[in-house]
Scaffold this motif. Structure first.
Motif, PDB file in Angstrom:
ATOM      1  N   UNK A 233       0.824  -1.215   0.000  1.00 30.86           N
ATOM      2  CA  UNK A 233       0.000   0.000   0.000  1.00 30.86           C
ATOM      3  C   UNK A 233       0.853   1.259   0.000  1.00 30.86           C
ATOM      4  N   UNK A 234       2.120   1.132   0.436  1.00 30.89           N
ATOM      5  CA  UNK A 234       3.018   2.282   0.313  1.00 30.89           C
ATOM      6  C   UNK A 234       4.449   1.784   0.205  1.00 30.89           C
ATOM      7  N   UNK A 235       5.243   2.473  -0.615  1.00 30.53           N
ATOM      8  CA  UNK A 235       6.679   2.218  -0.652  1.00 30.53           C
ATOM      9  C   UNK A 235       7.393   3.553  -0.573  1.00 30.53           C
ATOM     10  N   UNK A 236       8.486   3.592   0.179  1.00 26.59           N
ATOM     11  CA  UNK A 236       9.202   4.854   0.363  1.00 26.59           C
ATOM     12  C   UNK A 236      10.562   4.614   0.998  1.00 26.59           C
ATOM     13  N   UNK A 237      11.516   5.538   0.789  1.00 23.75           N
ATOM     14  CA  UNK A 237      12.734   5.504   1.605  1.00 23.75           C
ATOM     15  C   UNK A 237      12.340   5.682   3.071  1.00 23.75           C
ATOM     16  N   UNK A 238      13.114   5.111   3.976  1.00 14.60           N
ATOM     17  CA  UNK A 238      12.674   5.038   5.370  1.00 14.60           C
ATOM     18  C   UNK A 238      12.427   6.425   5.976  1.00 14.60           C
ATOM     19  N   UNK A 239      13.251   7.408   5.661  1.00 13.63           N
ATOM     20  CA  UNK A 239      13.049   8.752   6.219  1.00 13.63           C
ATOM     21  C   UNK A 239      11.740   9.364   5.739  1.00 13.63           C
ATOM     22  N   UNK A 240      11.464   9.193   4.451  1.00 10.19           N
ATOM     23  CA  UNK A 240      10.215   9.740   3.900  1.00 10.19           C
ATOM     24  C   UNK A 240       9.015   9.041   4.530  1.00 10.19           C
ATOM     25  N   UNK A 241       9.168   7.744   4.770  1.00  8.21           N
ATOM     26  CA  UNK A 241       8.051   7.006   5.351  1.00  8.21           C
ATOM     27  C   UNK A 241       7.717   7.545   6.751  1.00  8.21           C
ATOM     28  N   UNK A 242       8.752   7.833   7.524  1.00 13.18           N
ATOM     29  CA  UNK A 242       8.515   8.354   8.875  1.00 13.18           C
ATOM     30  C   UNK A 242       8.053   9.799   8.856  1.00 13.18           C
ATOM     31  N   UNK A 243       8.655  10.606   7.990  1.00 13.98           N
ATOM     32  CA  UNK A 243       8.387  12.049   8.061  1.00 13.98           C
ATOM     33  C   UNK A 243       7.261  12.507   7.160  1.00 13.98           C
ATOM     34  N   UNK A 303      -8.321   1.313  -5.355  1.00 14.59           N
ATOM     35  CA  UNK A 303      -7.559   2.566  -5.410  1.00 14.59           C
ATOM     36  C   UNK A 303      -6.438   2.532  -6.445  1.00 14.59           C
ATOM     37  N   UNK A 304      -6.058   3.696  -6.980  1.00 19.30           N
ATOM     38  CA  UNK A 304      -4.918   3.752  -7.907  1.00 19.30           C
ATOM     39  C   UNK A 304      -3.602   3.797  -7.131  1.00 19.30           C
ATOM     40  N   UNK A 314       1.835   5.441  -3.158  1.00 20.54           N
ATOM     41  CA  UNK A 314       0.822   4.919  -2.235  1.00 20.54           C
ATOM     42  C   UNK A 314      -0.412   4.487  -3.018  1.00 20.54           C
ATOM     43  N   UNK A 315      -1.038   3.429  -2.520  1.00 22.69           N
ATOM     44  CA  UNK A 315      -2.213   2.847  -3.156  1.00 22.69           C
ATOM     45  C   UNK A 315      -3.442   3.421  -2.449  1.00 22.69           C
ATOM     46  N   UNK A 316      -3.908   4.598  -2.908  1.00 24.98           N
ATOM     47  CA  UNK A 316      -4.933   5.298  -2.136  1.00 24.98           C
ATOM     48  C   UNK A 316      -5.651   6.335  -2.998  1.00 24.98           C
ATOM     49  N   UNK A 317      -6.993   6.374  -2.868  1.00 27.71           N
ATOM     50  CA  UNK A 317      -7.785   7.389  -3.582  1.00 27.71           C
ATOM     51  C   UNK A 317      -7.502   8.794  -3.078  1.00 27.71           C
ATOM     52  N   UNK A 318      -7.101   8.910  -1.823  1.00 23.25           N
ATOM     53  CA  UNK A 318      -7.012  10.238  -1.192  1.00 23.25           C
ATOM     54  C   UNK A 318      -5.653  10.898  -1.365  1.00 23.25           C
ATOM     55  N   UNK A 319      -4.697  10.158  -1.909  1.00 27.79           N
ATOM     56  CA  UNK A 319      -3.356  10.727  -2.057  1.00 27.79           C
ATOM     57  C   UNK A 319      -3.281  11.484  -3.371  1.00 27.79           C
ATOM     58  N   UNK A 320      -2.827  12.742  -3.296  1.00 30.26           N
ATOM     59  CA  UNK A 320      -2.623  13.517  -4.524  1.00 30.26           C
ATOM     60  C   UNK A 320      -1.121  13.648  -4.768  1.00 30.26           C
ATOM     61  N   UNK A 321      -0.681  13.484  -6.022  1.00 28.88           N
ATOM     62  CA  UNK A 321       0.748  13.497  -6.297  1.00 28.88           C
ATOM     63  C   UNK A 321       1.387  14.871  -5.990  1.00 28.88           C
TER      64      UNK A 321
END
Ligand SMILES: Nc1ncnc2c1ncn2[C@@H]1O[C@H](COP(=O)(O)OP(=O)(O)O)[C@@H](O)[C@H]1O
Ligand SMILES: [Mg+2]
Length: 321
Positions: A233-243, A303-304, A314-321
């Motif tokens: 449902x989400x992929x990110x570098x660890x810092x981005x994931x936390x912050x 979700x896209x 992120x796999x989510x309708x509410x996330x805007x790029x």
């Protein structure tokens, strides 16, 4: 350049009594040599199924219904059992939650750790010396004594250290650890995490660490894949994931597990509700039934995957790029 490890749109279903269980649904993931990848999510989200696919050791009732796992460009799930076994001895190593499962109870540690390196072609004396050196490296000071012992004669933490040593003996291209610290107490957990961190430079390949505990990820990983109901449902570098977590599930996980291992105290809060039954996942977004932001679209429409940067999605309708 293609990655060392590529999981491409992988779907795995278990044949089961009450209907097929869709344990992985279109999972994609990459790891470069030298990277430490974390896979995190609550229990029942498909993490161990993914770990098993990465080492080409899926349960007998598992069907790969779509996709591939490629190691150095080679599709490992379609290999014959002999070739897969060979792969696990040389190119892929695994550390399990229960280090007892890594060893036979009827052989001494020495017999086993020395056997792990049969393919090296070294003499027994040379293999024994390598085993001694590796045990010292993982912090087992009295390596000779350890080699004479049977697995049950060691403490849990010591066995896990020995399992790490055994996994490293082959100098694998890929090391997969499924909940490597879950069976340990907090002190031993911290020690094993410290050990794995210090060994990063020893490993030329990629490391994939599976855990339900976000603190472990923060301590060890470069990039993270968050799994929910068989999907990333989400992929990110660890810092981005936390912050800057983007998926509501990631935010909920962080809210429940804010601290690093060292500061962890008592019982953590949990996300209300439970992951869905993968024999009958809900329509729309799988997290919608537990999501504070969910609306009618979330409940009805898949979700896209929204890319928010070149390294985060992120796999989510509410996330805007
Ligand atoms: N051998 C199996 N047969 C049937 N269902 C299984 C099997 N192994 C796992 N499952 C189911 O697959 C889903 C994902 O499990 P798993 O990959 O172990 O998740 P996790 O490691 O995140 O807890 C769960 O619903 C689990 O019950
Ligand atoms: Mg698991």
């Amino acid at each position: 350049m293609s990655a060392l490890l590529e999981v491409d749109d992988l779907s795995v279903a278990y044949r089961a009594e009450g209907g097929d269980v869709a344990a992985l649904r279109g999972v994609s993931l990459t790891a470069q040599a030298g990277e430490v990848i974390g896979i995190v999510g609550e229990s029942g989200c498909g993490k161990s199924t993914l770990a098993a696919a990465l080492i080409a050791l899926l349960d007998a009732n598992a069907d790969v219904t779509a996709g591939e796992v490629r190691l150095n460009g080679r599709d490992i799930l379609s290999l014959h059992e002999d070739a897969r076994r060979k792969l696990r001895g040389r190119d892929i190593a695994m550390i399990f939650q229960d280090p007892m499962t890594a060893f036979s109870p009827v052989l001494t540690m020495g017999d086993q750790i020395i056997d792990f390196q049969q393919h090296t072609g070294l003499s027994r004396a040379a293999r024994r010396e390598r085993a001694r050196q590796m045990l010292l490296k993982v912090g087992i000071a009295d390596a000779d004594l350890c080699l004479r012992r049977y697995p049950h004669e060691l403490s849990g933490g010591m066995r896990q250290r020995a399992a790490v040593a055994a996994a490293l003996m082959a100098n694998p291209a890929l090391l997969v650890a499924d909940e490597p610290t879950t069976a340990l107490d907090v002190t031993m957990e911290a020690q094993i995490i410290h050990l794995l961190r210090s060994l990063r430079t020893e490993i030329n390949g990629a490391i994939v660490i599976v855990t339900h505990h976000l603190g472990v990820i923060g301590e060890l990983c470069d990039r993270v894949y968050v799994m929910y109901a068989g999907q990333v449902v989400e992929e990110a570098p660890v810092d981005d994931l936390y912050h800057a977590p983007r998926h509501p599930y990631t935010r909920a996980l962080i809210a429940c597990d804010p601290g690093a291992i060292a500061t962890r105290q008592g019982v953590l809060p949990t996300i209300p509700g439970r992951p869905p039954d993968l024999a009958a996942p809900p329509p729309g977004c799988s997290f919608a039934p537990r999501c504070p932001q969910a609306d009618a679209t979330c409940r009805s429409t898949a979700p896209p995957r929204v890319r928010v940067s070149d390294r985060q999605a992120a796999l989510c309708h509410k996330v805007v790029p």
